[in-house]
Design an enzyme around this catalytic site. Structure first.
Site, PDB file in Angstrom:
ATOM      1  N   GLY A  45       0.810  -1.219   0.000  1.00  0.00           N
ATOM      2  CA  GLY A  45       0.000   0.000   0.000  1.00  0.00           C
ATOM      3  C   GLY A  45       0.840   1.264   0.000  1.00  0.00           C
ATOM      4  CB  CYS A  46       3.666   2.341   2.109  1.00  0.00           C
ATOM      5  SG  CYS A  46       2.749   2.297   3.665  1.00  0.00           S
ATOM      6  CB  THR A  47       5.241   0.373  -2.725  1.00  0.00           C
ATOM      7  OG1 THR A  47       6.185  -0.054  -1.732  1.00  0.00           O
ATOM      8  CG2 THR A  47       5.928   0.481  -4.075  1.00  0.00           C
ATOM      9  CB  ALA A  50       5.619   6.263  -2.315  1.00  0.00           C
TER      10      ALA A  50
END
Length: 148
Positions: A45-47, A50
């Site tokens: 999710g964070c990738t 970003a």
């Protein structure tokens, strides 16, 4: 109580992905910015989040808006994450969650650090807040807020 639209953001300084001290005071009164808090580098999710900001970075900068990411990951982790995904914006290391606490970003399910995005005008006033563990809407909502 969390920061809301109309609030002035707190001043803070944190190390960036190079270990240099980044002070938000350098932006206040000069340019608007997006500040996105995310749980952890290199998670799916964070990738995605970003990389969404990366892929739309020029849409923000063409409006004079800077993008800044913050997580508790180390400077070294940020440096690798930034290089691996060719992220053009600053990543700040909030290892002790001090800035997360200043902004009152709450933990999400399973005690994960929360995912929250702020759009801040050039005077330091919050013009948009979006809180969702789902990564897919953060960039879209921030871009819409700076486009209005």
């Amino acid at each position: 109580m969390a920061l809301k639209v109309g609030d002035t953001i707190p001043e803070f300084s944190l190390p960036d992905q190079n270990g240099d001290i980044f002070s938000i005071k350098d932006f206040l009164g000069k340019k608007p910015f997006v500040l996105f808090f995310y749980p952890k580098n290199n998670t799916s999710g964070c990738t995605k989040e970003a990389c969404d900001f990366r892929d739309s970075y020029e849409n923000f900068t063409s409006k004079g808006v800077e993008v800044i990411g913050i997580s508790a990951d180390s400077v070294k982790s940020h440096q690798k994450f930034r290089e691996k995904h060719r992220l053009p914006f600053v990543l700040l290391s909030d290892a002790r969650n001090e800035v997360r606490k200043l902004f009152k970003v709450k933990n999400s399910l399973l005690l994960l650090p929360g995912r929250e995005t702020y759009v801040v005008d050039d005077t330091g006033k919050v013009i948009m807040v979006f809180n969702s563990i789902s990564a897919s809407e953060h960039m879209k909502r921030a871009l819409k807020a700076v486009s209005n």
